[in-house]
Design a protein around this motif. Sequence first.
Motif, PDB file in Angstrom:
ATOM      1  N   ASP A 144      57.983 -33.681 -27.320  1.00 12.73           N
ATOM      2  CA  ASP A 144      57.366 -33.580 -28.641  1.00 12.73           C
ATOM      3  C   ASP A 144      58.380 -33.347 -29.754  1.00 12.73           C
ATOM      4  N   ALA A 145      59.568 -32.911 -29.371  1.00 15.67           N
ATOM      5  CA  ALA A 145      60.586 -32.581 -30.383  1.00 15.67           C
ATOM      6  C   ALA A 145      61.441 -33.788 -30.744  1.00 15.67           C
ATOM      7  N   ARG A 146      61.277 -34.893 -30.028  1.00 14.07           N
ATOM      8  CA  ARG A 146      62.122 -36.065 -30.309  1.00 14.07           C
ATOM      9  C   ARG A 146      61.840 -36.599 -31.703  1.00 14.07           C
ATOM     10  N   PRO A 147      62.878 -36.734 -32.525  1.00  7.32           N
ATOM     11  CA  PRO A 147      62.663 -37.237 -33.888  1.00  7.32           C
ATOM     12  C   PRO A 147      62.280 -38.720 -33.863  1.00  7.32           C
ATOM     13  N   GLU A 148      61.408 -39.100 -34.766  1.00  4.03           N
ATOM     14  CA  GLU A 148      61.038 -40.520 -34.864  1.00  4.03           C
ATOM     15  C   GLU A 148      62.249 -41.388 -35.175  1.00  4.03           C
ATOM     16  N   ALA A 149      63.157 -40.835 -35.931  1.00  8.94           N
ATOM     17  CA  ALA A 149      64.340 -41.624 -36.341  1.00  8.94           C
ATOM     18  C   ALA A 149      65.294 -41.865 -35.181  1.00  8.94           C
ATOM     19  N   LEU A 150      65.139 -41.114 -34.073  1.00  5.82           N
ATOM     20  CA  LEU A 150      66.010 -41.305 -32.911  1.00  5.82           C
ATOM     21  C   LEU A 150      65.416 -42.415 -32.038  1.00  5.82           C
ATOM     22  N   VAL A 151      65.523 -43.638 -32.530  1.00  2.00           N
ATOM     23  CA  VAL A 151      64.946 -44.778 -31.805  1.00  2.00           C
ATOM     24  C   VAL A 151      65.941 -45.287 -30.770  1.00  2.00           C
ATOM     25  N   ASP A 152      65.412 -45.923 -29.736  1.00  2.03           N
ATOM     26  CA  ASP A 152      66.289 -46.668 -28.836  1.00  2.03           C
ATOM     27  C   ASP A 152      66.748 -47.905 -29.589  1.00  2.03           C
ATOM     28  N   LEU A 153      68.029 -48.196 -29.520  1.00  2.00           N
ATOM     29  CA  LEU A 153      68.523 -49.351 -30.273  1.00  2.00           C
ATOM     30  C   LEU A 153      67.987 -50.635 -29.647  1.00  2.00           C
ATOM     31  N   PRO A 154      67.608 -51.605 -30.490  1.00  2.00           N
ATOM     32  CA  PRO A 154      67.181 -52.900 -29.943  1.00  2.00           C
ATOM     33  C   PRO A 154      68.389 -53.672 -29.427  1.00  2.00           C
ATOM     34  N   ALA A 326      71.625 -50.253 -47.466  1.00  2.00           N
ATOM     35  CA  ALA A 326      71.977 -49.469 -46.275  1.00  2.00           C
ATOM     36  C   ALA A 326      73.478 -49.173 -46.257  1.00  2.00           C
ATOM     37  N   THR A 327      73.822 -47.911 -46.052  1.00  2.00           N
ATOM     38  CA  THR A 327      75.208 -47.458 -46.125  1.00  2.00           C
ATOM     39  C   THR A 327      75.474 -46.485 -44.981  1.00  2.00           C
ATOM     40  N   LEU A 328      76.567 -46.713 -44.262  1.00  2.00           N
ATOM     41  CA  LEU A 328      76.921 -45.890 -43.108  1.00  2.00           C
ATOM     42  C   LEU A 328      78.190 -45.111 -43.403  1.00  2.00           C
ATOM     43  N   LEU A 329      78.257 -43.890 -42.888  1.00  2.00           N
ATOM     44  CA  LEU A 329      79.531 -43.159 -42.912  1.00  2.00           C
ATOM     45  C   LEU A 329      80.231 -43.473 -41.594  1.00  2.00           C
ATOM     46  N   ARG A 330      81.392 -44.133 -41.700  1.00  2.00           N
ATOM     47  CA  ARG A 330      82.083 -44.598 -40.491  1.00  2.00           C
ATOM     48  C   ARG A 330      83.282 -43.712 -40.168  1.00  2.00           C
ATOM     49  N   ARG A 331      83.463 -43.460 -38.883  1.00  2.00           N
ATOM     50  CA  ARG A 331      84.591 -42.670 -38.383  1.00  2.00           C
ATOM     51  C   ARG A 331      85.172 -43.333 -37.139  1.00  2.00           C
ATOM     52  N   ARG A 359      67.037 -46.431 -38.444  1.00  2.00           N
ATOM     53  CA  ARG A 359      66.170 -47.570 -38.765  1.00  2.00           C
ATOM     54  C   ARG A 359      66.467 -48.134 -40.145  1.00  2.00           C
ATOM     55  N   ARG A 360      67.089 -47.312 -41.002  1.00  2.35           N
ATOM     56  CA  ARG A 360      67.473 -47.809 -42.331  1.00  2.35           C
ATOM     57  C   ARG A 360      68.983 -47.794 -42.492  1.00  2.35           C
ATOM     58  N   GLY A 361      69.684 -47.705 -41.368  1.00  4.58           N
ATOM     59  CA  GLY A 361      71.143 -47.682 -41.415  1.00  4.58           C
ATOM     60  C   GLY A 361      71.726 -48.743 -40.502  1.00  4.58           C
ATOM     61  N   PHE A 362      72.127 -48.331 -39.303  1.00  2.00           N
ATOM     62  CA  PHE A 362      72.836 -49.251 -38.424  1.00  2.00           C
ATOM     63  C   PHE A 362      72.005 -50.478 -38.048  1.00  2.00           C
ATOM     64  N   ILE A 363      70.716 -50.281 -37.754  1.00  2.00           N
ATOM     65  CA  ILE A 363      69.929 -51.400 -37.217  1.00  2.00           C
ATOM     66  C   ILE A 363      69.858 -52.581 -38.188  1.00  2.00           C
ATOM     67  N   VAL A 365      71.835 -53.325 -40.686  1.00  2.00           N
ATOM     68  CA  VAL A 365      73.176 -53.866 -40.930  1.00  2.00           C
ATOM     69  C   VAL A 365      73.618 -54.718 -39.734  1.00  2.00           C
ATOM     70  N   GLN A 366      73.445 -54.174 -38.521  1.00  2.00           N
ATOM     71  CA  GLN A 366      73.888 -54.907 -37.338  1.00  2.00           C
ATOM     72  C   GLN A 366      73.079 -56.195 -37.165  1.00  2.00           C
ATOM     73  N   ARG A 367      71.789 -56.167 -37.485  1.00  2.00           N
ATOM     74  CA  ARG A 367      70.976 -57.399 -37.420  1.00  2.00           C
ATOM     75  C   ARG A 367      71.528 -58.444 -38.379  1.00  2.00           C
ATOM     76  N   ASN A 368      71.939 -57.970 -39.557  1.00  2.00           N
ATOM     77  CA  ASN A 368      72.437 -58.911 -40.569  1.00  2.00           C
ATOM     78  C   ASN A 368      73.778 -59.520 -40.162  1.00  2.00           C
ATOM     79  N   LEU A 369      74.492 -58.835 -39.256  1.00  2.00           N
ATOM     80  CA  LEU A 369      75.799 -59.338 -38.816  1.00  2.00           C
ATOM     81  C   LEU A 369      75.663 -60.413 -37.735  1.00  2.00           C
TER      82      LEU A 369
END
Lengths: 408, 408
Positions: A144-154, A326-331, A359-363, A365-369
Amino acid sequence: MTSESPSRRALIGWGGAGLALGAAAAGGAVAMARTGDDTPAPTTAIPFHGAHQAGIATPVQDRLHFASFDVQTEDRAEFVRMLKDWTAAARRMTAGHPVGEGGFGGLPEAPPDDTGEALGLQPSRLTLTIGFGPSLFEKFGLADARPEALVDLPKFAGDNLDRNRSGGDLCVQACADDPQVAVHAIRNLARIGFGKVVIRWSQLGFGKTSSTTPEAQTPRNLMGFKDGTRNIAGTETDRLKKFVWVDGKDGPDWMAGGSYLVARRIRMHIETWDRTSLQEQEDIFGRDKGEGAPVGKAKERDEPFLKAMLPTAHVRLAHPDSNDGATLLRRGYSFTDGTDGLGRLDAGLFFLAYQKDVRRGFIPVQRNLATDTLNEYIQHVGSAVYAIPPGVRDKDDWWGRALFAGEA
Amino acid sequence: MTSESPSRRALIGWGGAGLALGAAAAGGAVAMARTGDDTPAPTTAIPFHGAHQAGIATPVQDRLHFASFDVQTEDRAEFVRMLKDWTAAARRMTAGHPVGEGGFGGLPEAPPDDTGEALGLQPSRLTLTIGFGPSLFEKFGLADARPEALVDLPKFAGDNLDRNRSGGDLCVQACADDPQVAVHAIRNLARIGFGKVVIRWSQLGFGKTSSTTPEAQTPRNLMGFKDGTRNIAGTETDRLKKFVWVDGKDGPDWMAGGSYLVARRIRMHIETWDRTSLQEQEDIFGRDKGEGAPVGKAKERDEPFLKAMLPTAHVRLAHPDSNDGATLLRRGYSFTDGTDGLGRLDAGLFFLAYQKDVRRGFIPVQRNLATDTLNEYIQHVGSAVYAIPPGVRDKDDWWGRALFAGEA
């Protein structure tokens, strides 16, 4: 930072410990020299406590050791005890102290409290950042504590993922300016976790490919191009708030002040790349190779004019203007892990990106690539996503307390 | 050294190159900025020319990329041309310049002369050291030139060698204070050698475990012990002459000024080691862990009293007094190459030892270590031996000239 002399204070501290220990060993005494927590931290230490975990907005250190762990224990209380032990060890190691209140040693008849290979080294700006993978929430009654934003990547176009380099119940990102300090930290956490967790995979990175300090020289990736020119800087409070830190509105309360991390192991076919013409390389990126200027511009930091680039150029496709902002902080870090069976260097980019919502960051951007011509020269071979909890606030707090608080 | 700011001169040099290139790219011009050989070398450059190759007696740098190559071509003249090309590239890279006289670039329609990822980085004390393995002398009509001292290593007790991490026709040891500089050098040599040689195996080392500067703090290996306390220093001309450099009496003329290298990949079972008591660890090494003092002594550099140690102690068995005086110059590096299938870190020591004659150096010492209790915690999994030719004397000389001179 790796070459700097230990501060005088550090020398006295360690030298004293060493002398006392030498005498103790010679005399057969059991007492070990003590390095108390009251020793002022050397100047290369990054504070461990804070509202956010260090190692995200922190100016990027030179070296990385990243480890993904799987949980072995089914005992929630035992796992919580380990998180508390990890936190205590992380607090000491990031300050430049060995694990264990009694100095590195302990009793001669027991294993040392610290493995020892970082004795005498600087804190080297070590940061340790913990994350919880989706699979952790299938354990310990955490569903129940799993955040909605912690999706499995497609699955993305071109993915060729090795499950032995993907996923994991939890992760620790160790960044430091001295690789021995980063490796020491992961190794000691694995040692403390023995029987409770086991390393699923780990990755060393030898060269940062992004900077989070805008004034610094932009590092180059193994394709020879500057990378991360327009990255979010650790000083840009507004952009961090907008794109990186989770706030109360975005998900479960326990994640407030946290973030989400996507880790991707990206193999580069560098031998093929190295036989590609300079013009083609620059067309593919949308920047020139020497200065790093966007197509048609003179300087690295000039505003890119996306329409001057090929529609398949990497900079154009990855740009926020092509991805609804969409903007990512990259390291990310470069890696070279020896050679594959064909005599090619097993080299590439270990991509690490932090964001407020995958869902509004990596996914997107990566789809667009998907149409990025760079894909002819790279392949994603490892993938993981983690919820990054907020920072440890003080000496009584511990990693994951907000998530596990009911049993604390 | 990795964190130091580029010198002002270097900044002007590279910044100028970048600006000119940016303008060139913007205007579509083909001319590339030039970094001439007349640019004074920054202060972190190690001279490439000399009677001996650099990278042996040179103060040990922080990082390593070691590559073993197999020869693919059967054309001796082509191989000699490659050695000349390698030498020219090594001369430039060790001075901090990109490969290629015309700067990194070249013509836009051709692949760049340099892969680019070291642009803007310091020379970082890069040294490149070439060696010739026994199998090279089965090629190119070299059988008669093989030195007697270049013996195939015997099988030692406990060896568990992986042939994919062993042997090779030639090697290049790249040492630098910045790993990106070392990786760049090996990658560019592999690129230049494409079609003539192929990498057989390579090894990154992240932490030096020996020093060749007597005043420096002795580094620690991944067992947490100081290593190399009594190593040969680069300033000890007499010991270098006695134990390291080949002279006219010792072998073929072409080897005068050279040396022999033994490389061993030594896996450490660090998880087992970490559960061993401090007392047992110290007994096994024959030194205490904190200070590094020999058993019964107070300070690291105190003369060991071997009979005070257990007969199976590592320091006792490896000591010259236990081996008819045999003494090795060590330049080993720690490695961590991810994780094995059992969740254990694939970590250990990449042991590099230089000597005048392998038969009076590594072989007797390693034989004597057969009863070393340390063997319960380590395993030799890779092995190679190489003849290290003398140094490149000047800008007209090249790697291997004395060996191949008949066809130069």
